[in-house]
Scaffold this motif. Structure first.
Motif, mmCIF file in Angstrom:
data_model
loop_
_atom_site.group_PDB
_atom_site.id
_atom_site.type_symbol
_atom_site.label_atom_id
_atom_site.label_comp_id
_atom_site.label_asym_id
_atom_site.label_seq_id
_atom_site.Cartn_x
_atom_site.Cartn_y
_atom_site.Cartn_z
ATOM 1 N N ASP A 1 0.805 -1.224 0.000
ATOM 2 C CA ASP A 1 0.000 0.000 0.000
ATOM 3 C C ASP A 1 0.839 1.275 0.000
ATOM 4 O OD1 ASP A 1 -2.379 -1.426 0.015
ATOM 5 O OD2 ASP A 1 -2.508 -1.477 2.200
ATOM 6 N N ASN A 2 2.118 1.178 0.347
ATOM 7 C CA ASN A 2 2.940 2.383 0.501
ATOM 8 C C ASN A 2 4.213 2.359 -0.345
ATOM 9 O OD1 ASN A 2 1.700 3.941 3.046
ATOM 10 N ND2 ASN A 2 1.607 1.746 3.462
ATOM 11 N N GLN A 3 4.304 1.448 -1.292
ATOM 12 C CA GLN A 3 5.532 1.311 -2.074
ATOM 13 C C GLN A 3 5.870 2.581 -2.850
ATOM 14 O OE1 GLN A 3 5.208 -1.291 -5.570
ATOM 15 N NE2 GLN A 3 3.033 -1.500 -5.134
ATOM 16 N N SER A 4 7.151 2.865 -2.904
ATOM 17 C CA SER A 4 7.660 3.994 -3.668
ATOM 18 C C SER A 4 9.154 3.768 -3.891
ATOM 19 C CB SER A 4 7.452 5.318 -2.919
ATOM 20 O OG SER A 4 8.285 5.374 -1.769
ATOM 21 N N LEU A 5 9.730 4.495 -4.807
ATOM 22 C CA LEU A 5 11.157 4.368 -5.083
ATOM 23 C C LEU A 5 11.971 4.741 -3.852
ATOM 24 C CD1 LEU A 5 13.470 3.858 -7.054
ATOM 25 C CD2 LEU A 5 13.260 6.240 -7.803
ATOM 26 N N TRP A 6 11.555 5.808 -3.172
ATOM 27 C CA TRP A 6 12.308 6.252 -1.995
ATOM 28 C C TRP A 6 12.207 5.246 -0.859
ATOM 29 C CZ3 TRP A 6 15.596 9.377 -3.641
ATOM 30 C CH2 TRP A 6 15.278 10.328 -4.621
ATOM 31 N N LEU A 7 11.059 4.600 -0.720
ATOM 32 C CA LEU A 7 10.927 3.558 0.307
ATOM 33 C C LEU A 7 11.839 2.382 -0.041
ATOM 34 C CD1 LEU A 7 9.623 2.400 2.838
ATOM 35 C CD2 LEU A 7 7.724 1.591 1.416
ATOM 36 N N ASP A 8 11.912 2.018 -1.318
ATOM 37 C CA ASP A 8 12.794 0.933 -1.746
ATOM 38 C C ASP A 8 14.250 1.243 -1.407
ATOM 39 O OD1 ASP A 8 10.583 -0.358 -2.688
ATOM 40 O OD2 ASP A 8 11.223 -0.427 -4.782
ATOM 41 N N ILE A 9 14.668 2.476 -1.678
ATOM 42 C CA ILE A 9 16.048 2.878 -1.378
ATOM 43 C C ILE A 9 16.303 2.798 0.124
ATOM 44 C CG2 ILE A 9 17.663 4.815 -1.408
ATOM 45 C CD1 ILE A 9 16.358 5.678 -4.075
ATOM 46 N N LYS A 10 15.333 3.243 0.907
ATOM 47 C CA LYS A 10 15.458 3.177 2.367
ATOM 48 C C LYS A 10 15.602 1.734 2.830
ATOM 49 C CE LYS A 10 12.913 4.195 6.632
ATOM 50 N NZ LYS A 10 11.661 4.818 7.209
ATOM 51 N N ILE A 11 14.789 0.846 2.280
ATOM 52 C CA ILE A 11 14.829 -0.566 2.676
ATOM 53 C C ILE A 11 16.159 -1.199 2.285
ATOM 54 C CG2 ILE A 11 13.819 -2.843 2.190
ATOM 55 C CD1 ILE A 11 11.086 -1.431 1.993
ATOM 56 N N ILE A 12 16.690 -0.840 1.127
ATOM 57 C CA ILE A 12 17.987 -1.382 0.691
ATOM 58 C C ILE A 12 19.090 -0.995 1.670
ATOM 59 C CG2 ILE A 12 19.786 -1.225 -1.075
ATOM 60 C CD1 ILE A 12 17.490 -1.011 -3.148
ATOM 61 N N PHE A 13 19.126 0.276 2.076
ATOM 62 C CA PHE A 13 20.158 0.719 3.022
ATOM 63 C C PHE A 13 19.955 0.073 4.393
ATOM 64 C CE2 PHE A 13 20.948 4.194 -0.020
ATOM 65 C CZ PHE A 13 22.335 4.171 -0.025
ATOM 66 N N MET A 14 18.702 -0.075 4.825
ATOM 67 C CA MET A 14 18.432 -0.745 6.102
ATOM 68 C C MET A 14 18.852 -2.213 6.044
ATOM 69 S SD MET A 14 14.692 0.880 7.094
ATOM 70 C CE MET A 14 14.546 -0.052 8.631
#
Length: 202
Positions: free
Chosen positions: A160-173
């Motif tokens: 429900d909240n996917q976005s490119l910036w969220l993906d980048i955040k998850i990759i770094f986490m």
């Protein structure tokens, strides 16, 4: 799958494969020597909208069986090399080829087992509205130390909240989590316990 997400996957995965190719060759050789053939673990998993695909991983367990020909428990078959590969997430490097092929994305709910498809509630099944990923929102918020219900809630939240910036955040986490080697397994278990469906309230 949004075109920008697919483009992002390819931009990241292609150079990553080139950089990690020497490491993957070394791991291939080590597994071949210490565990024998096959080097890769290949298993059918549900992808986007539940469509089956074959996930590719480095093998981490032996095929040791008991006197009746039944495979021993995962903990008994997991080798020291396998534990190292799992604790560092190196066993999942071949999944980069799944991303290259288009079966997976870098970020998305982890692809589980085919038999789980009939055990999900309608809400839990929404995790298949996006492509599965190597890492996901559930993986950076507890991974295998949280229960199935919480894990599926996090998966659906990502849908429900996917976005490119969220993906980048998850990759770094994820990179930080891999360095710390956190949340690999549930306590006293080699792998995540089987999902048998949610208990129905009377």
């Amino acid at each position: 799958m949004p075109p920008i997400k697919r483009a992002f996957d390819l931009i990241v995965v292609v150079p990553t494969l080139i950089v990690l190719a020497p490491l993957m060759i070394v791991l291939f050789a080590l597994i071949a020597i210490l565990l024998g053939s096959p080097v890769f673990f290949l298993q059918e998993r549900p992808g986007w909208h539940g469509t089956p695909f074959h996930i590719l991983k480095f093998r981490t367990m032996t095929d040791t069986r008991n006197a009746d020909g039944i495979l021993l428990p995962d903990a008994a078959r997991l080798t020291s090399l396998g534990r190292f590969l799992r604790s560092t997430s190196l066993d999942e490097l071949p999944e980069l080829f799944n991303i290259l092929k288009g079966d997976m994305s870098i970020v998305g709910p982890r692809p589980l087992l085919m038999q789980y498809l009939t055990r999900y509630t309608r809400e839990q099944a929404r995790r298949h509205e996006v492509k599965p990923g190597i890492t996901g929102w559930a993986q950076v918020n507890g991974r295998n130390t949280i229960g199935w219900e919480k894990k599926f809630q996090l998966d659906v939240w990502y849908v429900d909240n996917q976005s490119l910036w969220l993906d980048i955040k998850i990759i770094f986490m994820t990179l930080l989590q891999v360095i710390k080697r956190e949340g690999i397994n549930q306590p006293c278990q080699a792998t995540m316990e089987e999902f048998k469906g949610m208990m129905r309230k009377p």
